[in-house]
Write a protein that holds these residues in place. Sequence first.
Motif, PDB file in Angstrom:
ATOM      1  N   TRP A  51       0.850  -1.187   0.000  1.00  0.00           N
ATOM      2  CA  TRP A  51       0.000   0.000   0.000  1.00  0.00           C
ATOM      3  C   TRP A  51       0.888   1.241   0.000  1.00  0.00           C
ATOM      4  CZ3 TRP A  51      -5.387  -0.463   0.243  1.00  0.00           C
ATOM      5  CH2 TRP A  51      -5.869  -1.743   0.518  1.00  0.00           C
ATOM      6  N   CYS A  52       0.794   2.055  -1.047  1.00  0.00           N
ATOM      7  CA  CYS A  52       1.555   3.300  -1.137  1.00  0.00           C
ATOM      8  C   CYS A  52       0.616   4.472  -0.870  1.00  0.00           C
ATOM      9  CB  CYS A  52       2.197   3.432  -2.512  1.00  0.00           C
ATOM     10  SG  CYS A  52       3.477   2.191  -2.806  1.00  0.00           S
ATOM     11  N   HIS A  56       2.995   9.430  -1.610  1.00  0.00           N
ATOM     12  CA  HIS A  56       4.066   8.635  -2.228  1.00  0.00           C
ATOM     13  C   HIS A  56       5.314   8.561  -1.350  1.00  0.00           C
ATOM     14  CE1 HIS A  56       1.665   8.312  -5.808  1.00  0.00           C
ATOM     15  NE2 HIS A  56       1.481   9.615  -5.765  1.00  0.00           N
ATOM     16  N   ASP A  57       5.157   8.835  -0.069  1.00  0.00           N
ATOM     17  CA  ASP A  57       6.258   8.770   0.892  1.00  0.00           C
ATOM     18  C   ASP A  57       6.478   7.310   1.267  1.00  0.00           C
ATOM     19  OD1 ASP A  57       8.099   9.009   2.931  1.00  0.00           O
ATOM     20  OD2 ASP A  57       6.800  10.194   4.248  1.00  0.00           O
ATOM     21  N   ILE A  58       7.648   6.798   0.950  1.00  0.00           N
ATOM     22  CA  ILE A  58       7.951   5.389   1.202  1.00  0.00           C
ATOM     23  C   ILE A  58       7.871   5.055   2.689  1.00  0.00           C
ATOM     24  CG2 ILE A  58      10.428   5.758   1.294  1.00  0.00           C
ATOM     25  CD1 ILE A  58      10.795   3.041  -0.016  1.00  0.00           C
ATOM     26  N   LYS A  59       8.124   6.026   3.566  1.00  0.00           N
ATOM     27  CA  LYS A  59       8.063   5.784   5.009  1.00  0.00           C
ATOM     28  C   LYS A  59       6.643   5.476   5.475  1.00  0.00           C
ATOM     29  CE  LYS A  59      12.050   8.608   6.022  1.00  0.00           C
ATOM     30  NZ  LYS A  59      12.518   9.879   6.594  1.00  0.00           N
ATOM     31  N   ALA A  60       5.651   5.870   4.687  1.00  0.00           N
ATOM     32  CA  ALA A  60       4.254   5.623   5.058  1.00  0.00           C
ATOM     33  C   ALA A  60       3.661   4.421   4.318  1.00  0.00           C
ATOM     34  CB  ALA A  60       3.420   6.867   4.787  1.00  0.00           C
ATOM     35  N   ALA A  61       4.481   3.728   3.534  1.00  0.00           N
ATOM     36  CA  ALA A  61       4.006   2.537   2.812  1.00  0.00           C
ATOM     37  C   ALA A  61       3.763   1.394   3.791  1.00  0.00           C
ATOM     38  CB  ALA A  61       5.020   2.115   1.757  1.00  0.00           C
ATOM     39  N   LEU A  62       2.815   0.538   3.452  1.00  0.00           N
ATOM     40  CA  LEU A  62       2.477  -0.622   4.277  1.00  0.00           C
ATOM     41  C   LEU A  62       2.535  -1.885   3.435  1.00  0.00           C
ATOM     42  CD1 LEU A  62      -0.794   0.716   5.947  1.00  0.00           C
ATOM     43  CD2 LEU A  62       1.452   0.565   7.018  1.00  0.00           C
ATOM     44  N   ILE A  63       2.840  -2.991   4.073  1.00  0.00           N
ATOM     45  CA  ILE A  63       2.730  -4.296   3.427  1.00  0.00           C
ATOM     46  C   ILE A  63       1.716  -5.097   4.233  1.00  0.00           C
ATOM     47  CG2 ILE A  63       3.896  -6.448   2.815  1.00  0.00           C
ATOM     48  CD1 ILE A  63       6.519  -4.856   2.634  1.00  0.00           C
ATOM     49  N   LEU A  71      -4.072 -11.739   9.034  1.00  0.00           N
ATOM     50  CA  LEU A  71      -2.772 -11.084   8.968  1.00  0.00           C
ATOM     51  C   LEU A  71      -1.851 -11.755   9.984  1.00  0.00           C
ATOM     52  CD1 LEU A  71      -4.033  -7.382   8.936  1.00  0.00           C
ATOM     53  CD2 LEU A  71      -3.015  -8.611   7.011  1.00  0.00           C
ATOM     54  N   PRO A  72      -0.543 -11.485   9.928  1.00  0.00           N
ATOM     55  CA  PRO A  72       0.349 -12.037  10.955  1.00  0.00           C
ATOM     56  C   PRO A  72       0.043 -11.431  12.321  1.00  0.00           C
ATOM     57  CG  PRO A  72       1.540 -10.512   9.541  1.00  0.00           C
ATOM     58  CD  PRO A  72       0.182 -10.681   8.941  1.00  0.00           C
ATOM     59  N   ALA A  73       0.434 -12.115  13.355  1.00  0.00           N
ATOM     60  CA  ALA A  73       0.228 -11.620  14.721  1.00  0.00           C
ATOM     61  C   ALA A  73       1.050 -10.343  14.925  1.00  0.00           C
ATOM     62  CB  ALA A  73       0.649 -12.683  15.733  1.00  0.00           C
ATOM     63  N   ASP A  94      -0.875  -3.593  14.347  1.00  0.00           N
ATOM     64  CA  ASP A  94      -2.130  -3.848  13.627  1.00  0.00           C
ATOM     65  C   ASP A  94      -2.048  -5.010  12.639  1.00  0.00           C
ATOM     66  OD1 ASP A  94      -0.411  -2.644  11.858  1.00  0.00           O
ATOM     67  OD2 ASP A  94      -1.787  -1.029  11.298  1.00  0.00           O
ATOM     68  N   GLY A  95      -0.917  -5.717  12.605  1.00  0.00           N
ATOM     69  CA  GLY A  95      -0.759  -6.850  11.698  1.00  0.00           C
ATOM     70  C   GLY A  95      -0.167  -6.482  10.350  1.00  0.00           C
ATOM     71  N   TYR A  96       0.085  -5.185  10.118  1.00  0.00           N
ATOM     72  CA  TYR A  96       0.696  -4.726   8.871  1.00  0.00           C
ATOM     73  C   TYR A  96       2.174  -4.445   9.085  1.00  0.00           C
ATOM     74  CZ  TYR A  96      -3.880  -4.223   6.758  1.00  0.00           C
ATOM     75  OH  TYR A  96      -5.127  -4.484   6.245  1.00  0.00           O
ATOM     76  N   ILE A  97       2.946  -4.528   8.033  1.00  0.00           N
ATOM     77  CA  ILE A  97       4.366  -4.194   8.081  1.00  0.00           C
ATOM     78  C   ILE A  97       4.476  -2.713   7.737  1.00  0.00           C
ATOM     79  CG2 ILE A  97       6.609  -4.600   7.026  1.00  0.00           C
ATOM     80  CD1 ILE A  97       5.494  -7.518   6.434  1.00  0.00           C
TER      81      ILE A  97
END
Length: 156
Positions: A51-52, A56-63, A71-73, A94-97
Amino acid sequence: MNRIILLLGVCLMIGASPAGAAEAGIWRSDTAHGYERYWTENRDGARFAIWCPPSHDIKAALIGIDINGRLPAPDTVVRVELNRKLIKFRVGHDGYIHNTCASCPDNLTYFWHQMRSAPRVMVLFDDKRYAGFSLRGIQKATPHSVCASQLSRNTR
């Protein structure tokens, strides 16, 4: 006759569902909630998405990686094998990277470029859930640079 109509109706509903309409293993891009999303779904229904943000700030991107509907624990490590290299990501509350640590943007940039050249990616959660994803079509779905704007993607 009623059984045939009912069976035909069920087949049409399955074919019209997003999972049925999207071919398994193909990477897609779209926009959801203002974020550009690059995603795929494997044959088992596991999903992998990057998720971008609108900035478009890479620091705010999520996987986000969903295996077996979850999602993972939180606060665990996700291990990703890509081009015979192991890349580890810490999972947020929250389970997101998230990409908020000092080295996270570099790690995501490395990961992004490896994904664009690899045939598949394998993911292992701490709880032993495991999934593989094809990277077929990822070069078409993703811009060359991580979270690049739509404009830069159209001019490459």
